[in-house]
Design a protein around this motif. Sequence first.
Motif, short mmCIF file in Angstrom:
data_model
loop_
_atom_site.label_atom_id
_atom_site.label_comp_id
_atom_site.label_asym_id
_atom_site.label_seq_id
_atom_site.Cartn_x
_atom_site.Cartn_y
_atom_site.Cartn_z
N GLU A 23 5.55 -3.14 -16.90
CA GLU A 23 5.49 -3.14 -15.40
C GLU A 23 4.37 -3.89 -14.79
O GLU A 23 4.15 -4.08 -13.84
CB GLU A 23 5.40 -1.79 -14.79
CG GLU A 23 6.47 -0.91 -15.53
CD GLU A 23 7.97 -1.42 -15.11
OE1 GLU A 23 8.04 -1.99 -14.20
OE2 GLU A 23 8.93 -0.92 -15.99
N CYS A 24 3.16 -3.75 -15.80
CA CYS A 24 1.83 -4.40 -15.45
C CYS A 24 1.37 -5.93 -15.96
O CYS A 24 1.51 -6.53 -15.27
CB CYS A 24 0.76 -3.44 -15.53
SG CYS A 24 1.11 -1.93 -15.00
N PHE A 25 1.39 -5.83 -17.11
CA PHE A 25 0.99 -6.88 -17.89
C PHE A 25 1.95 -8.24 -17.67
O PHE A 25 1.42 -9.12 -17.22
CB PHE A 25 0.89 -6.59 -19.39
CG PHE A 25 -0.70 -6.00 -19.95
CD1 PHE A 25 -1.70 -6.86 -20.08
CD2 PHE A 25 -0.52 -4.80 -20.05
CE1 PHE A 25 -2.70 -6.48 -20.49
CE2 PHE A 25 -1.95 -4.19 -20.62
CZ PHE A 25 -2.85 -4.94 -20.77
N ASN B 197 -5.47 -5.02 -14.29
CA ASN B 197 -6.21 -3.59 -14.29
C ASN B 197 -5.95 -2.94 -13.07
O ASN B 197 -5.80 -1.74 -13.14
CB ASN B 197 -7.82 -4.06 -14.34
CG ASN B 197 -8.20 -4.33 -15.62
OD1 ASN B 197 -7.42 -4.38 -16.67
ND2 ASN B 197 -9.42 -4.88 -15.84
N LEU B 198 -5.75 -3.67 -11.96
CA LEU B 198 -5.59 -3.05 -10.52
C LEU B 198 -3.93 -2.50 -10.63
O LEU B 198 -3.96 -1.36 -10.31
CB LEU B 198 -5.47 -4.30 -9.55
CG LEU B 198 -6.82 -4.47 -8.87
CD1 LEU B 198 -6.69 -5.64 -7.59
CD2 LEU B 198 -7.42 -3.17 -8.47
N SER B 199 -3.07 -3.22 -11.47
CA SER B 199 -1.80 -2.63 -11.35
C SER B 199 -1.53 -1.34 -12.33
O SER B 199 -0.96 -0.27 -11.91
CB SER B 199 -0.67 -3.44 -11.50
OG SER B 199 -0.49 -3.88 -12.77
N PRO C 203 4.64 -8.68 -15.67
CA PRO C 203 5.03 -9.45 -14.14
C PRO C 203 3.66 -10.27 -13.99
O PRO C 203 3.93 -11.40 -13.36
CB PRO C 203 5.19 -8.27 -13.50
CG PRO C 203 5.61 -7.06 -14.27
CD PRO C 203 5.03 -7.39 -15.49
N ALA C 204 2.62 -9.82 -14.18
CA ALA C 204 1.37 -10.62 -13.75
C ALA C 204 1.30 -11.88 -14.60
O ALA C 204 0.82 -12.86 -14.07
CB ALA C 204 0.13 -9.56 -13.83
N PHE C 205 1.65 -11.89 -15.97
CA PHE C 205 1.75 -12.78 -16.88
C PHE C 205 2.70 -13.86 -16.37
O PHE C 205 2.29 -15.02 -16.27
CB PHE C 205 2.12 -12.59 -18.31
CG PHE C 205 2.13 -13.55 -19.25
CD1 PHE C 205 1.18 -14.08 -19.73
CD2 PHE C 205 3.43 -13.83 -19.75
CE1 PHE C 205 1.15 -15.11 -20.76
CE2 PHE C 205 3.48 -14.87 -20.93
CZ PHE C 205 2.42 -15.40 -21.31
N ILE C 206 3.90 -13.80 -16.02
CA ILE C 206 4.72 -14.58 -15.20
C ILE C 206 4.29 -15.18 -13.91
O ILE C 206 4.06 -16.48 -13.76
CB ILE C 206 6.18 -13.86 -15.09
CG1 ILE C 206 6.48 -13.49 -16.39
CG2 ILE C 206 7.09 -14.74 -14.25
CD1 ILE C 206 7.85 -12.63 -16.33
#
Length: 295
Positions: free
Chosen positions: A37-39, A142-144, A41-44
């Motif tokens: 859910e965090c790493f 970190n925020l998510s 989606p932000a990676f894409i």
Amino acid sequence: MDDVINNIRKMQPLQKFFIGIDSDGCVFDTMEIKHKECFCPAFILHFTLQPIAKFARESWEFVNLYSKTRGCNRFIAVNKTLDLLRSRKKVRERNANVPVMKALNEWTSSETKLSNQALKDACDRTNNPELKLVFDWSSDVNLSIKKLVKGVPPFPHVVECLEIISNKADAIVVSQTPAEALNREWKENRLTPFIRTICGQEVGSKAEQLQFASQNRYDPGCILMIGDSPGDLQAAKKSSALFFPIIPGQEEESWKQLFSEGLERFFNGSFSGDYETQLIASFQKRLPEDPPWQD
Ligand SMILES: [Mg+2]
């Protein structure tokens, strides 16, 4: 940060035994939610992998959850995942642009404290847009995590184990997660009274953390690392520590075994040898080296 490291280096034993404990995927069932859910989606998003999102997700999860590199530092994971993506035929067939992160590779090879702050310092020093991209991604993650990862309790039997551990050993958290998140998660679950200190990615690699906190202060056979990734095992062996694996997918059984026999064996000196060898053998069988896909 040097002060924190100095304090850890100067930590004096209060007990005969020392135990290092990993946090994500070991004490807390947070690996799936953090990575999925965090790493990822932000990676894409940050690495513009939308056209190959399916493969990016598969590869991110393989590197970070389901293979021998599970639990590795996030900045190392970025290049491992991009390399893996680049090697996939299906990705090449789509002419997708998979970024080559040369500056990141140089930074992770030369810096031992692979933390957000160290990366920010490198960005300020070099003004390198590639490092800035990675920093933005990491800050977003970190925020998510702060927003999303709440109310995740420790695995069953963790607290019972920590109660025994804190009576007999100096225990610390050994982790590659930012200290801010670790403090929040250990406090939220009222686990901080059981440990002496928390080491996050800012302190250095897991092997360094173990060495800073235990070197030359405990007898051989009196230092144990508890972890869920091959990196935890490597850190233990580099630091002459014994290793108790929390096996991914069998975490509950692992903690139960630690509670019912592992700790007792560690404290009475019958852990090393056959017992540890068997534990490590079943752990190593669990995570593959190579991806399951052929393409
Ligand atoms: Mg872990």
